[in-house]
Design an enzyme around this catalytic site. Structure first.
Site, PDB file in Angstrom:
ATOM      1  N   GLU A  90       0.881  -1.167   0.000  1.00  0.00           N
ATOM      2  CA  GLU A  90       0.000   0.000   0.000  1.00  0.00           C
ATOM      3  C   GLU A  90       0.913   1.210   0.000  1.00  0.00           C
ATOM      4  O   GLU A  90       1.699   1.409   0.931  1.00  0.00           O
ATOM      5  CB  GLU A  90      -0.906  -0.025   1.227  1.00  0.00           C
ATOM      6  CG  GLU A  90      -1.937   1.086   1.248  1.00  0.00           C
ATOM      7  CD  GLU A  90      -1.752   1.987   2.443  1.00  0.00           C
ATOM      8  OE1 GLU A  90      -1.262   3.126   2.239  1.00  0.00           O
ATOM      9  OE2 GLU A  90      -2.082   1.579   3.555  1.00  0.00           O
ATOM     10  N   CYS A 105      -2.253   8.113   4.311  1.00  0.00           N
ATOM     11  CA  CYS A 105      -2.263   7.603   2.941  1.00  0.00           C
ATOM     12  C   CYS A 105      -3.628   7.794   2.298  1.00  0.00           C
ATOM     13  O   CYS A 105      -3.742   7.745   1.075  1.00  0.00           O
ATOM     14  CB  CYS A 105      -1.866   6.145   2.913  1.00  0.00           C
ATOM     15  SG  CYS A 105      -2.886   5.102   3.991  1.00  0.00           S
TER      16      CYS A 105
END
Length: 699
Positions: A270, A309
């Protein structure tokens, strides 16, 4: 390696310990170390080093001791340990808050990171018991018959991978980032080796210290590497999984390692994500949607100082509303955001995690300004030294940065769609129509999440279907869910977290899906008896034990401790009459023509004439198999997979065959669940209906 039985005393310049092979480890006094600092004051808190740490031994301990001890537990037993651990950590949150505040995290930030991480444990503790069997094998899908006589069959199963799960985490969520990876791995039965990011790894170490002191986890199930682990991929092979959260450049480097490319290490990542929030054309100033949109944008810019994120990096709005949106965002920041030391009263946004991170964010913003972005709010100057509630809120040594909003005259500028400033920074750009908005969102080249804010269902449908394939999650926001929404930037353990392309192409969370990521799906073939032996679930064609005939006992008279897979009962035939069908139609009000009108029923291609109601047959089936006296069977709580196959006309007869298919003891209750395979057949042994009967049975 030098090990100690207990965690070393913490001092201002202590070395953050690793926890490996079920002991605390610190390097030799002359080891090379990296200092970590308080994000707000610049004070050196501790040193970090893994000089001399034997990574091969760490991996081997997980594969041996960790695998062995976790292998002694079923899914339900592991799930209960996750719940127990969550309850224990709940009682130690304050000390984790205190440690986390040194990273620049506010109270709200700590709720997301620490409370959120504990919440993941609770969720998987619950889902593991509700959605997985109380065993160690997961059956995936129905049985496939591969031979005409049914003697050769197949299906798919999941079993845990035989190695370790190495989890490399980012600096922004040292507790949530660890626990959201650990929980599904533990539930699958796979040992974890966690490697937190150096700047905030001391918070992860504090959480591991609490976990170790709880004494809840089996030996080898969790190890912690505090510091560099650059060569750990050298120790991994196809048995293992590596889960990475961080920069795309580091992910690409790991992905290119020979043990990933050639050795078969499972790799998921990720990474960077230029997430978008799209304002629908109907959401003009003055509407609830406009207000909810502005609130969401400012929240995502300032929670964790924008170091998320999932933060909103691109604010995509109708061209004519760019100025209105920029003004409203700036006004809300001015009104609600106070930058400073999170330990000071009144502060709502803390420092960035480190001075290095501050320099990186400022450099990224400068590059965006050089590429045509303009400051719509904020500046690159350091925030002024202020006093908040009598306590210094911002000091020169801290990694403080004010929120920055950029506007772009050119929505096509490459930098707005490719450069991520990982801090309290966002950009507002305008679109001309919905296809243009979809195109601009897609220019992020793959993102974790996007928000669509509109109260127009047609707009929502067009935008969501247009951008969904470019995103791991799409968050729809309108007046109906503005209060209840968990927010654009909050991954929840029930839903997948990850995204395609630039976002890394990986997938985490998603409920039991993430448990299966730590397991191998295997096709197994053999006779029904062999599949039953492997899976612990009875398969059609496998042996039955008709207990009334063999033991003189109805299976409903058996407690869970004596009931066995394959125990069965077969009823006598019962004939259906036209009077039965008519009485059932009249008493229930179900007078559908197939049950009441001979001519109309005969005209239907599915029926020979008047036929019995399916639910009449099910009711009779219950009467045929039930054992009426009080006993081990406490309740019938449902049917599953019901299918009606052959119509039953007046004059036909039915019987039911009931077989114990799946037995699931509950770890915490004096009863368990039994799924019974039920088959209704007629006088010609043709299948009339199939379904599963679910009962609760005393242990």
């Amino acid at each position: 390696m030098t090990t100690t039985a207990v965690a070393p005393e913490t001092t201002a310049v202590a070395t953050v310990p690793s926890y490996v092979q079920d002991a605390w480890w610190t390097p030799a006094p002359d080891a090379k170390t990296v200092p970590v600092r308080d994000a707000s004051t610049g004070e050196v808190l501790a040193n970090v080093s893994t000089d001399g740490l034997d990574l091969a031994a760490v991996v081997n301990y997980g594969r041996t001791t960790g695998q062995t001890e976790l292998g002694k537990l079923t899914f339900h037993q592991r799930a209960l340990k996750l719940k127990e651990l969550a309850m224990y950590l709940n009682g130690r949150r304050q000390e984790l808050y205190d440690s986390s505040s040194q990273t620049g995290a506010t109270k709200i930030d700590n709720m997301i990171d620490i409370d959120g991480g504990i919440g993941v444990l609770f969720t998987f503790g619950s889902k593991g018991r509700r959605e997985l069997p109380n065993s160690q094998v997961v059956v995936d899908g129905p049985m496939e018959t591969l031979s005409k006589d049914g003697s050769f069959v197949a299906e798919h199963i999941y079993t845990r991978i035989p190695g370790v799960a190495v989890q490399i985490n980012a600096f922004n969520f040292p507790v949530w980032g660890m626990l959201e990876k650990f929980a599904p791995a533990f539930l699958a039965g796979v040992p974890t080796i966690v490697k937190p990011a150096t700047p905030t790894g001391y918070v992860a170490a504090a959480a591991v210290k609490a976990i170790v002191e709880s004494g809840i986890l089996p030996a080898g199930s969790l190890q912690l590497i505090s510091g560099s682990a650059r060569t750990i991929l050298d120790e991994l092979d196809y048995r293992d999984l590596l889960s990475f959260t961080g920069s795309a450049s580091t992910a690409n480097s790991l992905k290119a390692h020979k043990n990933v490319v050639q050795g078969g290490v499972r790799f998921t990542s990720e990474t960077d994500s230029l997430n978008a929030a799209i304002l629908g054309p109907d959401a003009v100033p003055g509407t609830p949607e406009f207000d909810a949109f502005i609130k969401a944008v400012v929240t995502e810019m300032t929670v964790k100082a924008g170091q998320k994120c999932t933060a909103i990096r691109r604010i995509i709005v109708p061209q004519e509303l760019t100025a209105d949106v920029a003004s409203a965002v700036g006004a809300r920041i001015t009104e609600r955001v106070v930058v400073g030391d999170p330990r000071a009263e009144g502060v709502t946004m803390g420092a960035l995690a480190s001075l290095e991170q501050l320099a990186d964010v400022r450099a990224a913003v400068q590059s965006m300004l050089d590429a045509g972005g303009e400051l719509a709010y904020g500046s690159l100057d350091s925030p002024s030294v202020t006093s908040v509630g009598g306590t210094v809120g911002v000091v020169d040594g801290g990694a403080f940065m004010s929120p920055v909003l950029l506007s772009w005259a050119d929505a096509e500028a490459e930098e707005v769609h490719s450069l991520e400033a990982f801090g309290p920074v966002s950009s507002v750009i305008g679109y001309t129509d919905l296809p243009d908005a979809i195109r601009l969102a897609a220019r992020g080249a793959g993102s974790l999440v996007a928000s669509v804010c509109t109260n127009d269902p047609a707009v929502a449908r067009d935008l969501v279907t247009g951008i969904a394939a470019h995103h791991g999650r799409v968050h729809m926001l309108n007046r109906e869910d503005a209060r209840s929404s968990t927010g654009h930037g909050s991954p929840v353990p029930h839903l997948v977290h990850g995204g395609p392309g630039r976002a890394g192409g990986g997938e985490e969370l998603g409920g039991i899906r993430s448990v299966l990521h730590h397991m191998q799906r295997t096709a197994i073939q053999g006779s029904p008896n062999m599949l039953t032996a492997v899976t612990g679930q009875w398969h059609t064609g496998a042996d039955r034990n008709f207990t009334v005939e063999t033991e003189g006992e109805h299976p409903f008279r058996k407690h869970l401790s004596t009931l066995r897979i394959g125990d069965a009962v077969r009823s006598e035939l019962r004939q259906v009459t036209l009077e039965d069908i008519t009485a059932f139609a009249n008493s229930t009000g179900d007078t559908f023509y197939a049950h009441t009108n001979q001519e109309a029923a005969e005209a239907n291609p599915f029926f020979p004439g008047i036929v019995a109601h399916g639910y009449l047959l099910l009711s009779w089936a219950a009467g045929l198999f039930v054992e009426p006296a009080p006993g081990p069977v406490l309740a019938n709580y449902g049917l599953e997979t019901l299918r009606f196959i052959t119509p039953v006309a007046a004059g036909d007869s039915i019987r039911v065959t009931l077989t114990a298919k799946k037995i699931t003891p509950r770890e915490t209750d004096e009863y368990g669940e039994v799924a019974w395979d039920a088959v209704l057949t007629n006088q010609n042994d043709e299948i009339v209906a199939t379904y599963d009967v679910l009962t609760l049975v005393e242990k």
